[in-house]
Write a protein that holds these residues in place. Structure first.
Motif, PDB file in Angstrom:
ATOM      1  N   LEU A  38      -0.559  -3.839  -3.412  1.00 56.19           N
ATOM      2  CA  LEU A  38       0.461  -3.769  -4.170  1.00 56.19           C
ATOM      3  C   LEU A  38       0.473  -2.503  -5.013  1.00 56.19           C
ATOM      4  N   ARG A  39      -0.643  -2.275  -5.794  1.00 56.81           N
ATOM      5  CA  ARG A  39      -1.091  -1.307  -6.903  1.00 56.81           C
ATOM      6  C   ARG A  39      -1.203  -0.154  -6.195  1.00 56.81           C
ATOM      7  N   ALA A  40      -1.836  -0.196  -4.721  1.00 54.46           N
ATOM      8  CA  ALA A  40      -1.779   1.284  -4.067  1.00 54.46           C
ATOM      9  C   ALA A  40      -0.453   1.767  -3.637  1.00 54.46           C
ATOM     10  N   LEU A  41       0.552   0.907  -3.776  1.00 57.93           N
ATOM     11  CA  LEU A  41       1.733   1.291  -3.268  1.00 57.93           C
ATOM     12  C   LEU A  41       2.923   2.107  -4.324  1.00 57.93           C
ATOM     13  N   PHE A  42       3.677   2.595  -4.215  1.00 61.46           N
ATOM     14  CA  PHE A  42       4.726   3.224  -5.169  1.00 61.46           C
ATOM     15  C   PHE A  42       5.596   2.335  -5.484  1.00 61.46           C
ATOM     16  N   PRO A  43       5.697   1.640  -7.041  1.00 61.03           N
ATOM     17  CA  PRO A  43       6.506   0.809  -7.375  1.00 61.03           C
ATOM     18  C   PRO A  43       7.887   1.626  -7.721  1.00 61.03           C
ATOM     19  N   PHE A  44       9.069   0.892  -7.448  1.00 53.45           N
ATOM     20  CA  PHE A  44      10.414   1.256  -7.811  1.00 53.45           C
ATOM     21  C   PHE A  44      11.258   0.177  -8.158  1.00 53.45           C
ATOM     22  N   PRO A  45      11.410  -0.054  -9.384  1.00 48.65           N
ATOM     23  CA  PRO A  45      12.251  -1.444 -10.070  1.00 48.65           C
ATOM     24  C   PRO A  45      13.866  -0.539 -10.170  1.00 48.65           C
ATOM     25  N   SER A  46      14.668  -1.290  -9.536  1.00 52.07           N
ATOM     26  CA  SER A  46      16.115  -0.888  -9.341  1.00 52.07           C
ATOM     27  C   SER A  46      16.954  -2.396  -9.131  1.00 52.07           C
ATOM     28  N   HIS A  47      18.165  -2.380  -9.920  1.00 48.92           N
ATOM     29  CA  HIS A  47      19.132  -3.471  -9.679  1.00 48.92           C
ATOM     30  C   HIS A  47      18.373  -4.787  -9.584  1.00 48.92           C
ATOM     31  N   GLY A  48      17.525  -5.014 -10.637  1.00 44.23           N
ATOM     32  CA  GLY A  48      16.861  -6.374 -10.651  1.00 44.23           C
ATOM     33  C   GLY A  48      15.818  -6.720  -9.598  1.00 44.23           C
ATOM     34  N   CYS A  49      15.591  -5.541  -8.774  1.00 45.53           N
ATOM     35  CA  CYS A  49      14.390  -5.791  -7.588  1.00 45.53           C
ATOM     36  C   CYS A  49      13.388  -4.826  -7.926  1.00 45.53           C
ATOM     37  N   LEU A  50      12.068  -5.214  -7.505  1.00 46.40           N
ATOM     38  CA  LEU A  50      10.846  -4.288  -7.401  1.00 46.40           C
ATOM     39  C   LEU A  50      10.531  -4.164  -6.129  1.00 46.40           C
ATOM     40  N   THR A  51      10.814  -2.685  -5.605  1.00 44.85           N
ATOM     41  CA  THR A  51      10.537  -2.308  -4.242  1.00 44.85           C
ATOM     42  C   THR A  51       9.212  -1.769  -4.238  1.00 44.85           C
ATOM     43  N   PHE A  52       8.476  -1.800  -3.015  1.00 36.08           N
ATOM     44  CA  PHE A  52       7.181  -0.932  -2.855  1.00 36.08           C
ATOM     45  C   PHE A  52       7.647   0.241  -1.739  1.00 36.08           C
ATOM     46  N   HIS A  53       7.050   1.338  -2.016  1.00 38.47           N
ATOM     47  CA  HIS A  53       6.990   2.210  -0.878  1.00 38.47           C
ATOM     48  C   HIS A  53       5.459   2.856  -0.531  1.00 38.47           C
ATOM     49  N   ARG A  54       5.714   3.571   0.680  1.00 34.70           N
ATOM     50  CA  ARG A  54       4.378   4.089   1.133  1.00 34.70           C
ATOM     51  C   ARG A  54       4.524   5.795   0.610  1.00 34.70           C
ATOM     52  N   ASN A  55       5.427   5.939  -0.082  1.00 38.11           N
ATOM     53  CA  ASN A  55       5.452   7.360  -0.575  1.00 38.11           C
ATOM     54  C   ASN A  55       5.846   7.401  -2.011  1.00 38.11           C
ATOM     55  N   THR A  56       5.803   8.764  -2.481  1.00 38.23           N
ATOM     56  CA  THR A  56       6.237   8.866  -3.857  1.00 38.23           C
ATOM     57  C   THR A  56       7.680   9.517  -4.241  1.00 38.23           C
ATOM     58  N   GLU A  57       8.346  10.035  -3.302  1.00 37.47           N
ATOM     59  CA  GLU A  57       9.550  10.801  -3.352  1.00 37.47           C
ATOM     60  C   GLU A  57      10.671  10.424  -2.509  1.00 37.47           C
ATOM     61  N   PHE A  58      11.847  10.633  -2.738  1.00 34.43           N
ATOM     62  CA  PHE A  58      12.888  10.470  -1.722  1.00 34.43           C
ATOM     63  C   PHE A  58      12.754  11.376  -0.602  1.00 34.43           C
ATOM     64  N   PRO A  59      12.912  10.960   0.644  1.00 34.79           N
ATOM     65  CA  PRO A  59      13.201   9.588   0.992  1.00 34.79           C
ATOM     66  C   PRO A  59      12.458   8.746   1.227  1.00 34.79           C
ATOM     67  N   TRP A  60      12.532   7.411   0.693  1.00 40.18           N
ATOM     68  CA  TRP A  60      11.528   6.342   0.662  1.00 40.18           C
ATOM     69  C   TRP A  60      11.224   5.959   1.961  1.00 40.18           C
ATOM     70  N   SER A  61      10.095   5.187   2.000  1.00 46.28           N
ATOM     71  CA  SER A  61       9.642   4.697   3.417  1.00 46.28           C
ATOM     72  C   SER A  61      10.670   3.243   3.819  1.00 46.28           C
ATOM     73  N   SER A  62      11.011   2.544   2.675  1.00 47.61           N
ATOM     74  CA  SER A  62      11.823   1.358   2.762  1.00 47.61           C
ATOM     75  C   SER A  62      11.850   0.639   3.740  1.00 47.61           C
ATOM     76  N   ASP A  63      10.373   0.131   4.243  1.00 43.04           N
ATOM     77  CA  ASP A  63      10.054  -0.608   5.369  1.00 43.04           C
ATOM     78  C   ASP A  63       9.132  -1.766   4.864  1.00 43.04           C
ATOM     79  N   LEU A  64       8.873  -1.950   3.647  1.00 46.79           N
ATOM     80  CA  LEU A  64       8.264  -2.871   3.049  1.00 46.79           C
ATOM     81  C   LEU A  64       9.122  -4.147   2.492  1.00 46.79           C
ATOM     82  N   PRO A  65       8.334  -5.293   2.375  1.00 44.64           N
ATOM     83  CA  PRO A  65       9.047  -6.338   1.617  1.00 44.64           C
ATOM     84  C   PRO A  65       9.214  -5.904   0.144  1.00 44.64           C
ATOM     85  N   PHE A  66       9.956  -6.780  -0.600  1.00 50.88           N
ATOM     86  CA  PHE A  66      10.240  -6.749  -2.143  1.00 50.88           C
ATOM     87  C   PHE A  66      10.585  -7.921  -2.607  1.00 50.88           C
TER      88      PHE A  66
END
Length: 121
Positions: A38-66
């Motif tokens: 997880l430390r190798a992924l981009f963390p993104f906290p929003s709306h009470g969630c912590l999501t993880f992404h394969r990239n660092t800028e929008f548009p996000w990968s949005s294909d990982l559990p959170f």
């Protein structure tokens, strides 16, 4: 010496409670950071969630559990497709996310996620 990646710069800011991390639970952030994958992924906290992404800028990968919530925690498949576990400690939630990461999920790349038909170089 190699220059720090965006991911390497972002995690310490989140751990220190920088304003950009204000929407995240410190306990969940620490538990996620303790997991090397997880430390190798981009963390993104929003709306009470912590999501993880394969990239660092929008548009996000949005294909990982959170992780949603922080005591108890819930872990969801991408886009709330399925509840993977609930009433978990932050540590158990982070471990559950790791258990559901795709095998090809490597370190996050700097920049936007390629659009369909695009590729990562």
């Amino acid at each position: 010496m190699a220059q720090e990646t965006t991911v390497e710069k972002t995690w310490p800011l989140m751990l220190e409670g920088a304003p950009t991390a204000r929407l995240g639970s410190p306990e969940v952030i620490r538990a996620a950071y303790a997991e090397p994958r997880l430390r190798a992924l981009f963390p993104f906290p929003s709306h009470g969630c912590l999501t993880f992404h394969r990239n660092t800028e929008f548009p996000w990968s949005s294909d990982l559990p959170f992780i949603a919530g922080y005591a108890p925690c819930s872990v969801y498949a991408p886009r709330y497709a399925e509840l993977l576990g609930e009433a978990l400690t932050p540590q158990a939630a982070a471990a559950l996310v790791v258990a559901h990461l795709p095998l090809d999920c490597g370190p996050a790349v700097d920049g936007p996620w390629p659009q369909p038909g695009g590729r990562i170089d």
